[in-house]
Design an enzyme around this catalytic site. Sequence first.
Site, mmCIF file in Angstrom:
data_model
loop_
_atom_site.group_PDB
_atom_site.id
_atom_site.type_symbol
_atom_site.label_atom_id
_atom_site.label_comp_id
_atom_site.label_asym_id
_atom_site.label_seq_id
_atom_site.Cartn_x
_atom_site.Cartn_y
_atom_site.Cartn_z
ATOM 1 N N ARG A 1 -17.703 -23.599 -47.438
ATOM 2 C CA ARG A 1 -18.572 -22.503 -48.027
ATOM 3 C C ARG A 1 -19.519 -23.550 -49.203
ATOM 4 O O ARG A 1 -18.886 -24.472 -49.672
ATOM 5 C CB ARG A 1 -17.821 -21.314 -49.033
ATOM 6 C CG ARG A 1 -17.215 -20.656 -47.986
ATOM 7 C CD ARG A 1 -16.243 -19.436 -48.863
ATOM 8 N NE ARG A 1 -15.301 -18.715 -47.785
ATOM 9 C CZ ARG A 1 -14.230 -18.996 -47.187
ATOM 10 N NH1 ARG A 1 -13.747 -20.191 -47.667
ATOM 11 N NH2 ARG A 1 -13.505 -18.311 -46.496
ATOM 12 N N LYS B 1 -11.588 -25.959 -53.173
ATOM 13 C CA LYS B 1 -11.204 -24.889 -54.213
ATOM 14 C C LYS B 1 -11.478 -23.543 -53.113
ATOM 15 O O LYS B 1 -12.609 -23.112 -52.904
ATOM 16 C CB LYS B 1 -11.832 -24.687 -55.467
ATOM 17 C CG LYS B 1 -11.490 -25.901 -56.273
ATOM 18 C CD LYS B 1 -10.026 -25.817 -56.808
ATOM 19 C CE LYS B 1 -10.116 -26.994 -57.753
ATOM 20 N NZ LYS B 1 -10.120 -28.388 -57.437
ATOM 21 N N HIS C 1 -25.555 -20.709 -45.507
ATOM 22 C CA HIS C 1 -24.207 -20.125 -44.964
ATOM 23 C C HIS C 1 -24.404 -20.386 -43.276
ATOM 24 O O HIS C 1 -23.424 -20.642 -42.787
ATOM 25 C CB HIS C 1 -23.954 -18.780 -45.180
ATOM 26 C CG HIS C 1 -22.790 -18.225 -44.654
ATOM 27 N ND1 HIS C 1 -21.720 -18.510 -45.394
ATOM 28 C CD2 HIS C 1 -22.397 -17.409 -43.901
ATOM 29 C CE1 HIS C 1 -20.515 -17.881 -44.750
ATOM 30 N NE2 HIS C 1 -21.055 -17.187 -43.862
ATOM 31 N N ARG D 1 -22.453 -23.229 -42.420
ATOM 32 C CA ARG D 1 -21.150 -23.112 -42.106
ATOM 33 C C ARG D 1 -20.908 -22.356 -40.809
ATOM 34 O O ARG D 1 -19.587 -22.651 -40.014
ATOM 35 C CB ARG D 1 -20.517 -22.175 -43.207
ATOM 36 C CG ARG D 1 -19.330 -21.639 -43.230
ATOM 37 C CD ARG D 1 -18.677 -21.002 -44.590
ATOM 38 N NE ARG D 1 -17.636 -20.180 -44.425
ATOM 39 C CZ ARG D 1 -16.263 -20.347 -44.240
ATOM 40 N NH1 ARG D 1 -16.039 -21.674 -44.546
ATOM 41 N NH2 ARG D 1 -15.464 -19.555 -44.207
ATOM 42 N N HIS E 1 -10.967 -19.803 -43.029
ATOM 43 C CA HIS E 1 -10.979 -18.508 -42.810
ATOM 44 C C HIS E 1 -9.567 -17.823 -42.862
ATOM 45 O O HIS E 1 -8.426 -18.497 -43.018
ATOM 46 C CB HIS E 1 -11.403 -18.252 -41.383
ATOM 47 C CG HIS E 1 -12.755 -18.322 -41.103
ATOM 48 N ND1 HIS E 1 -13.419 -19.023 -39.995
ATOM 49 C CD2 HIS E 1 -13.809 -18.000 -41.970
ATOM 50 C CE1 HIS E 1 -14.611 -18.505 -39.963
ATOM 51 N NE2 HIS E 1 -14.882 -18.221 -41.432
ATOM 52 N N TYR F 1 3.349 -18.122 -39.218
ATOM 53 C CA TYR F 1 4.053 -19.475 -38.508
ATOM 54 C C TYR F 1 3.356 -20.479 -38.205
ATOM 55 O O TYR F 1 4.177 -21.503 -38.065
ATOM 56 C CB TYR F 1 4.638 -18.812 -37.101
ATOM 57 C CG TYR F 1 5.380 -17.484 -37.207
ATOM 58 C CD1 TYR F 1 6.992 -17.769 -37.436
ATOM 59 C CD2 TYR F 1 4.832 -16.348 -36.696
ATOM 60 C CE1 TYR F 1 7.534 -16.638 -37.614
ATOM 61 C CE2 TYR F 1 5.855 -15.249 -36.845
ATOM 62 C CZ TYR F 1 7.187 -15.375 -37.258
ATOM 63 O OH TYR F 1 7.988 -14.193 -37.350
#
Length: 466
Positions: free
Chosen positions: A306, A328, A396, A399, A422, A432
């Site tokens: 981001r 972050k 964006h 991304r 995500h 898992y």
Amino acid sequence: MFIPSIYLHQQLHYCKTAILNWSRKMALSRQKFTFERLRRFTLPEGKKQTFLWDADVTTLACRATSGAKAFVFQSVYAGKTLRMTIGNINDWKIDDARAEARRLQTLIDTGIDPRIAKAVKIAEAESLQAESRKTKVTFSVAWEDYLQELRTGISAKTKRPYSTRYIADHINLSSRGGESKKRGQGPTSAGPLASLLNLPLSELTPDYIAAWLSTERQNRPTVTAHAYRLLRAFIKWSNYQKKYQGIIPGDLAQDYNVRKMVPVSASKADDCLQKEQLKSWFSAVRSLNNPIASAYLQVLLLTGARREEIASLRWSDVDFKWSSMRIKDKIEGERIIPLTPYVSELLNVLAQSPNSDVNKEGWVFRSNSKSGKIIEPRSAHNRALVLAELPHISLHGLRRSFGTLAEWVEVPTGIVAQIMGHKPSALAEKHYRRRPLDLLRKWHEKIETWILNEAGITIKNNVDMR
């Protein structure tokens, strides 16, 4: 003093001494109140207070102190002496003070503590005043308090301070407009929330919001959808604030008419780089005069992060030795991703620049902004798009491009999601899958190599930023 016969025996038996002592005090100085008599009544030297008792109403007295003279009421309640100030003698007429003393005695005779009755009346008056003030509170007043909360508070979801971009969205979407544009000519337009600023909060009903959405969505549906989400969060916050609690009627989230009018916030289908556009894009971005903006845009594309995650990158987050970066993350708090070869070389060039504070807690992508980090890289990106003769692509969109281009390398979906930060979408991914950094690096380097090959860039020991 009148004492009902049903209580007479009980009171005399229970507090005989208190009543007799109190009666003697009242009998010491009892005269019929007149204006002249009260005027001449003064505090004897050496005393803190003295009383002059009325002959007509035995529970009424004038108390003189060093500062003033006031009417007081004194009686017995529940076996104990009770004294209350009625008011200054300059503010009360004698007959009015007598009437008030009789009223207070009537309360005692019926078993009511006058002090509690007075406190209840004051509380009721204050409550009515507070409700009256609430109905006059405008949206703009509460909105400013909310903005201050965003600036100083932390997010309940991420447990971290709100991002600069998030706060800026609130300010821009509620701007009244009319200011000179920083880029281009003419005044700025009012944000979608500007029309609500002068509205009393009590009138922010679901019907009003539905009508507002109906108007705003006609010209800017995506921006209106974003503004509505911010508005909904604001209303939720206000309902937890004591001074705004209960002012806004209805529940926007559950109202059918409101939900029906919220525009669909869909991204543009073409807000993404195609593989045939990579060569032009990289060529234009690498030719930018600002090496920091150039590196920032390339890192943004090659990590899929981001925009604020990369803008907030500090040198302490970059590990050149073990080829990793700490991001972050707004989902998990932070995530560790590979520092791929080309990105590593880009950052090395910045680290070696004269003004870089790589050994301190400095920003990787610094600027002259108040915060010291890069704030608005869109202008540099827009210049590059014009130079490359490419259609508009948002930050964006870079991304989004990473996730789309990764499909050409047939990278597992979970790998891409973990690199991009995500939220896990499947049970197995959520509980898992804990992929080690080396496994992420294997695929991340494949994505980077493929993108650079399509852009016609060969990785060297030192990357030429220009």
